[in-house]
Each structure stands twice: as C-alpha cells, then as structure tokens.
Motif scaffolding. Structure first.
Motif, PDB file in Angstrom:
ATOM      1  N   MET A   7       0.821  -1.500   0.343  1.00 24.25           N
ATOM      2  CA  MET A   7       0.098  -0.070  -0.169  1.00 24.25           C
ATOM      3  C   MET A   7       0.909   1.039  -0.343  1.00 24.25           C
ATOM      4  SD  MET A   7      -3.495  -0.302   2.597  1.00 24.25           S
ATOM      5  CE  MET A   7      -4.188  -2.398   3.080  1.00 24.25           C
ATOM      6  N   ASP A   8       2.173   1.478   0.296  1.00 20.79           N
ATOM      7  CA  ASP A   8       3.126   2.296   0.497  1.00 20.79           C
ATOM      8  C   ASP A   8       3.177   2.774  -0.897  1.00 20.79           C
ATOM      9  OD1 ASP A   8       2.734   3.251   3.317  1.00 20.79           O
ATOM     10  OD2 ASP A   8       3.943   1.074   3.507  1.00 20.79           O
ATOM     11  N   GLY A   9       3.526   1.962  -1.511  1.00 22.06           N
ATOM     12  CA  GLY A   9       3.752   1.693  -2.600  1.00 22.06           C
ATOM     13  C   GLY A   9       3.240   3.473  -4.095  1.00 22.06           C
ATOM     14  N   ASP A  10       1.118   3.207  -3.539  1.00 25.78           N
ATOM     15  CA  ASP A  10       0.952   4.414  -4.037  1.00 25.78           C
ATOM     16  C   ASP A  10       1.420   5.616  -3.608  1.00 25.78           C
ATOM     17  OD1 ASP A  10       0.087   3.566  -2.172  1.00 25.78           O
ATOM     18  OD2 ASP A  10      -2.639   3.775  -2.181  1.00 25.78           O
ATOM     19  N   VAL A  11       1.617   5.718  -2.579  1.00 28.28           N
ATOM     20  CA  VAL A  11       2.205   6.878  -1.482  1.00 28.28           C
ATOM     21  C   VAL A  11       3.254   7.417  -2.185  1.00 28.28           C
ATOM     22  CG1 VAL A  11       2.166   8.070   0.879  1.00 28.28           C
ATOM     23  CG2 VAL A  11       0.727   6.496   0.661  1.00 28.28           C
ATOM     24  N   ALA A  12       4.153   6.894  -2.509  1.00 29.22           N
ATOM     25  CA  ALA A  12       5.441   7.057  -3.044  1.00 29.22           C
ATOM     26  C   ALA A  12       5.298   7.647  -4.171  1.00 29.22           C
ATOM     27  CB  ALA A  12       6.816   5.499  -2.904  1.00 29.22           C
ATOM     28  N   ARG A  13       4.413   7.017  -5.293  1.00 27.32           N
ATOM     29  CA  ARG A  13       4.262   7.298  -6.630  1.00 27.32           C
ATOM     30  C   ARG A  13       3.245   8.436  -7.113  1.00 27.32           C
ATOM     31  NH1 ARG A  13       2.844   1.715  -7.122  1.00 27.32           N
ATOM     32  NH2 ARG A  13       0.325   2.042  -6.681  1.00 27.32           N
ATOM     33  N   LEU A  14       2.603   8.909  -5.724  1.00 27.59           N
ATOM     34  CA  LEU A  14       1.841  10.728  -5.366  1.00 27.59           C
ATOM     35  C   LEU A  14       2.707  11.474  -4.701  1.00 27.59           C
ATOM     36  CD1 LEU A  14      -1.536   9.101  -3.918  1.00 27.59           C
ATOM     37  CD2 LEU A  14      -1.464  10.631  -5.964  1.00 27.59           C
ATOM     38  N   ARG A  15       3.654  10.922  -4.316  1.00 29.33           N
ATOM     39  CA  ARG A  15       4.603  11.791  -3.788  1.00 29.33           C
ATOM     40  C   ARG A  15       5.501  12.482  -4.959  1.00 29.33           C
ATOM     41  NH1 ARG A  15       5.846   9.459   2.356  1.00 29.33           N
ATOM     42  NH2 ARG A  15       3.725  10.825   3.174  1.00 29.33           N
ATOM     43  N   ALA A  16       6.063  11.388  -6.341  1.00 28.77           N
ATOM     44  CA  ALA A  16       6.908  11.424  -7.127  1.00 28.77           C
ATOM     45  C   ALA A  16       5.965  12.409  -8.150  1.00 28.77           C
ATOM     46  CB  ALA A  16       7.628  10.203  -7.291  1.00 28.77           C
ATOM     47  N   ALA A  17       5.105  11.876  -8.222  1.00 25.65           N
ATOM     48  CA  ALA A  17       4.394  12.528  -9.537  1.00 25.65           C
ATOM     49  C   ALA A  17       3.751  14.229  -8.583  1.00 25.65           C
ATOM     50  CB  ALA A  17       3.557  12.052  -9.941  1.00 25.65           C
ATOM     51  N   HIS A  18       3.675  14.701  -7.857  1.00 28.81           N
ATOM     52  CA  HIS A  18       2.949  15.756  -7.188  1.00 28.81           C
ATOM     53  C   HIS A  18       4.212  16.599  -6.118  1.00 28.81           C
ATOM     54  CE1 HIS A  18      -0.225  14.945  -9.830  1.00 28.81           C
ATOM     55  NE2 HIS A  18      -0.030  13.413  -9.065  1.00 28.81           N
ATOM     56  N   PRO A  19       5.326  16.848  -6.270  1.00 25.69           N
ATOM     57  CA  PRO A  19       6.062  17.120  -5.193  1.00 25.69           C
ATOM     58  C   PRO A  19       6.187  18.376  -4.445  1.00 25.69           C
ATOM     59  CG  PRO A  19       7.426  17.028  -7.346  1.00 25.69           C
ATOM     60  CD  PRO A  19       5.887  16.911  -7.883  1.00 25.69           C
ATOM     61  N   ASP A  20       5.105  19.281  -5.037  1.00 26.51           N
ATOM     62  CA  ASP A  20       4.814  20.489  -4.562  1.00 26.51           C
ATOM     63  C   ASP A  20       3.791  20.316  -3.148  1.00 26.51           C
ATOM     64  OD1 ASP A  20       6.601  22.251  -6.246  1.00 26.51           O
ATOM     65  OD2 ASP A  20       5.265  22.632  -7.241  1.00 26.51           O
ATOM     66  N   TRP A  21       3.431  18.627  -3.269  1.00 28.52           N
ATOM     67  CA  TRP A  21       1.395  17.847  -2.280  1.00 28.52           C
ATOM     68  C   TRP A  21       2.368  17.691  -0.898  1.00 28.52           C
ATOM     69  CZ3 TRP A  21      -3.297  19.955  -3.144  1.00 28.52           C
ATOM     70  CH2 TRP A  21      -3.868  20.775  -4.313  1.00 28.52           C
ATOM     71  N   GLN A  22       1.722  17.629   0.035  1.00 22.74           N
ATOM     72  CA  GLN A  22       2.086  17.100   0.798  1.00 22.74           C
ATOM     73  C   GLN A  22       0.854  15.849   1.208  1.00 22.74           C
ATOM     74  OE1 GLN A  22       4.899  17.617   3.197  1.00 22.74           O
ATOM     75  NE2 GLN A  22       5.459  18.693   1.511  1.00 22.74           N
ATOM     76  N   ILE A  23       1.407  14.650   0.828  1.00 24.14           N
ATOM     77  CA  ILE A  23       0.676  13.687   0.576  1.00 24.14           C
ATOM     78  C   ILE A  23       1.051  12.379   1.622  1.00 24.14           C
ATOM     79  CG2 ILE A  23       0.889  10.987  -0.685  1.00 24.14           C
ATOM     80  CD1 ILE A  23      -0.132  13.463  -2.662  1.00 24.14           C
ATOM     81  N   SER A  24      -0.004  11.758   2.466  1.00 22.22           N
ATOM     82  CA  SER A  24      -0.388  11.698   3.947  1.00 22.22           C
ATOM     83  C   SER A  24      -1.845  10.092   3.647  1.00 22.22           C
ATOM     84  CB  SER A  24      -0.346  12.041   4.335  1.00 22.22           C
ATOM     85  OG  SER A  24      -1.478  12.952   5.170  1.00 22.22           O
TER      86      SER A  24
END
Length: 65
Positions: free
Chosen positions: A1-18
């Motif tokens: 499940m953490d893979g999706d968070v890592a992908r979101l962080r990489a794709a949207h670096p200006d955003w804080q993902i949690s």
C-alpha cells in the motif's frame, strides 16, 4: 500500500501526501489518502479513497490555479 503514496509523492512533489485509517467495528478498515499544500496564503486539502482519484483531484486543482 505504501507504493501508491510513494508514486503520488513523486508525481506531485509540491504536495504533502499522507494517509489516515478509518476503522469500523462492523466492517473492514479503510484508508483515506490526503494531499495538502499552502499556496497564495491559503491552505488546500484534498482527500480520496484511491491513488487515481487523488491524482486526478490534484491535477484539477493545479489546472484551476
């Protein structure tokens, strides 16, 4: 499940993902994804149940700006 968070962080670096877990006594737990950022003296918070949904919402917010 953490893979999706890592992908979101990489794709949207200006955003804080949690994430946050919502638990229910009668059903399965569910994970909610969140993205937030501060821009132009305002805070933007987006939430979604899936990676695709959150990525789409981020894209919509960025296009609106």
């Amino acid at each position: 499940m953490d893979g999706d968070v890592a992908r979101l962080r990489a794709a949207h670096p200006d955003w804080q993902i949690s994430t946050v877990w919502a638990s229910a006594c009668t059903g399965p737990d569910a994970r909610r994804l969140m993205a937030y950022r501060y821009t132009d003296h305002r805070r933007v918070l987006l939430t979604a149940w899936t990676e695709a949904e959150l990525s789409a919402r981020i894209g919509e917010e960025e296009e609106a700006r």
